[in-house]
Design a protein around this motif. Sequence first.
Motif, PDB file in Angstrom:
ATOM      1  N   GLY A 264      84.392  24.812  46.374  1.00 28.02           N
ATOM      2  CA  GLY A 264      85.456  26.032  45.817  1.00 28.02           C
ATOM      3  C   GLY A 264      84.915  27.017  46.518  1.00 28.02           C
ATOM      4  N   GLN A 265      83.501  27.426  46.568  1.00 29.37           N
ATOM      5  CA  GLN A 265      82.853  28.536  46.944  1.00 29.37           C
ATOM      6  C   GLN A 265      82.200  28.601  48.216  1.00 29.37           C
ATOM      7  N   LEU A 266      82.454  27.388  48.590  1.00 28.86           N
ATOM      8  CA  LEU A 266      81.748  27.552  50.234  1.00 28.86           C
ATOM      9  C   LEU A 266      82.912  28.892  51.491  1.00 28.86           C
ATOM     10  N   ASP A 267      82.517  29.770  51.967  1.00 32.75           N
ATOM     11  CA  ASP A 267      83.385  30.807  52.826  1.00 32.75           C
ATOM     12  C   ASP A 267      83.724  29.904  53.579  1.00 32.75           C
ATOM     13  N   ILE A 268      83.665  28.651  54.181  1.00 30.28           N
ATOM     14  CA  ILE A 268      83.722  27.624  55.209  1.00 30.28           C
ATOM     15  C   ILE A 268      84.702  26.430  54.670  1.00 30.28           C
ATOM     16  N   PRO A 269      85.202  25.731  55.638  1.00 32.95           N
ATOM     17  CA  PRO A 269      86.315  24.682  55.113  1.00 32.95           C
ATOM     18  C   PRO A 269      85.209  23.154  54.652  1.00 32.95           C
ATOM     19  N   LEU A 270      85.311  22.444  53.788  1.00 39.40           N
ATOM     20  CA  LEU A 270      85.072  21.250  54.324  1.00 39.40           C
ATOM     21  C   LEU A 270      86.276  20.296  54.071  1.00 39.40           C
ATOM     22  N   LEU A 271      86.236  19.331  54.668  1.00 34.34           N
ATOM     23  CA  LEU A 271      86.684  17.766  55.023  1.00 34.34           C
ATOM     24  C   LEU A 271      86.317  16.411  54.293  1.00 34.34           C
ATOM     25  N   PHE A 272      86.744  15.881  53.638  1.00 35.90           N
ATOM     26  CA  PHE A 272      86.212  14.524  52.977  1.00 35.90           C
ATOM     27  C   PHE A 272      87.247  13.605  53.737  1.00 35.90           C
ATOM     28  N   THR A 273      86.101  12.650  54.252  1.00 36.00           N
ATOM     29  CA  THR A 273      86.996  11.900  53.902  1.00 36.00           C
ATOM     30  C   THR A 273      85.860  10.028  54.128  1.00 36.00           C
TER      31      THR A 273
ATOM     32  N   ARG B  30      91.948  22.679  61.728  1.00 28.92           N
ATOM     33  CA  ARG B  30      93.392  23.683  61.560  1.00 28.92           C
ATOM     34  C   ARG B  30      92.730  24.439  60.322  1.00 28.92           C
ATOM     35  N   LEU B  31      91.973  23.614  59.693  1.00 31.04           N
ATOM     36  CA  LEU B  31      91.591  24.253  58.158  1.00 31.04           C
ATOM     37  C   LEU B  31      90.692  25.608  58.575  1.00 31.04           C
ATOM     38  N   ILE B  32      89.915  25.111  59.972  1.00 30.26           N
ATOM     39  CA  ILE B  32      89.295  27.128  60.048  1.00 30.26           C
ATOM     40  C   ILE B  32      89.853  28.087  60.813  1.00 30.26           C
ATOM     41  N   ASN B  33      91.095  27.152  61.257  1.00 28.56           N
ATOM     42  CA  ASN B  33      92.361  28.591  61.556  1.00 28.56           C
ATOM     43  C   ASN B  33      92.882  28.412  60.914  1.00 28.56           C
ATOM     44  N   GLY B  34      92.597  28.286  59.959  1.00 24.87           N
ATOM     45  CA  GLY B  34      93.682  28.837  58.437  1.00 24.87           C
ATOM     46  C   GLY B  34      95.553  28.438  58.869  1.00 24.87           C
ATOM     47  N   GLU B  35      95.248  27.244  59.291  1.00 23.43           N
ATOM     48  CA  GLU B  35      96.374  26.466  58.192  1.00 23.43           C
ATOM     49  C   GLU B  35      95.986  25.412  57.786  1.00 23.43           C
ATOM     50  N   GLU B  36      97.384  25.227  57.032  1.00 23.08           N
ATOM     51  CA  GLU B  36      97.527  23.908  56.271  1.00 23.08           C
ATOM     52  C   GLU B  36      97.044  22.379  56.969  1.00 23.08           C
TER      53      GLU B  36
END
Length: 331
Positions: free
Chosen positions: A137-146, A300-306
């Motif tokens: 929630g705090q970082l200004d870059i996307p995190l994606l977990f697997t 997609r997250l980096i590009n602001g997409e869902e």
Amino acid sequence: MAGKVTIQDIANMCQVSKSSVSRYLNGGYVSEENKEKIKDAIEKTGFSENFFAKRLKTKKTCLIGIVIPRIDSVSVGKLLNGISDVFDANNYTSLIQISNLDSKKEVQCIQSLYQQGVDGIIVDSCGITKKHIEMAGQLDIPLLFTGQKNEYVNYKVIDDYAAGAIMGKYFRNFKHRNVVFLGVSESDESVGIYRKQGFIDAFGDAGTVRFVETDFSFLAAYRKGAEVMKSKPTAVICATDNIALGLMRYFNEQQIKVPQDVSLAGFGGYDISSVMYPRLTTISFDYTLLGQKTALSLLRLINGEEINLQDEIPLKLIERDSVQMAVNEIE
């Protein structure tokens, strides 16, 4: 050098990897010898001006951070292959750190990669904690977990509950009544909870399921052999193929025959499971496809997409020689 100079061009000139050049450009660790080579190549080509001008303009580095739990894992290797396929095709360079199955170190790895200026981070997690959720929630870059899922973060996972249910139904149909599930701690929710619970629910009231805890290593499973056999099960279901291989070593040493004395199955569909003797019944996961879908979702997250959290990864039951109908039913 004619034309636009790329990170790969610099890497080729210096006979180093792309990730080494990326680390140099972002202030990460590079050996003194390689540092001098890269510095010299950048000065000769004027690459640094092009690179940093692009970075300032786009606010992107084309670097991706990846945190993996261990390096000696078949599933992690296939996952990385899938991730690499996508990032290479999109001109991204990956920086990899290893958490050694330690959730606290996993958080430290995320922080380290963030400080190196990556555009996003994939975390093949061993357990999502409150700290992971806070960072997401705090970082200004996307995190994606697997590897793990949590409603408060973005994730891509295999349906472990469904995999467990397939195996539970399978052993129920083979009339086994007294089985052992050799699995891992519930700190790993995907394998330790969902996979096990899927099996138990599908097996239902067909008989008794006794749980024996191990870890993911071959040796730990081998050492659990005597405990597994205390209840004289007709079948043992292992949380991974690697665990099954460790238990098979114990069976071989104790002259316990599979499947004549006890049936054996695993999860993962590792290549070695098809060449061991007897060949292991297992559920195959397409980890390479999971890696590809994970990488595409991060872009997609980096590009602001869902992204769609419900992408299905195929599960396939592979029936081999290590399981037979329960002996009491044959008689």
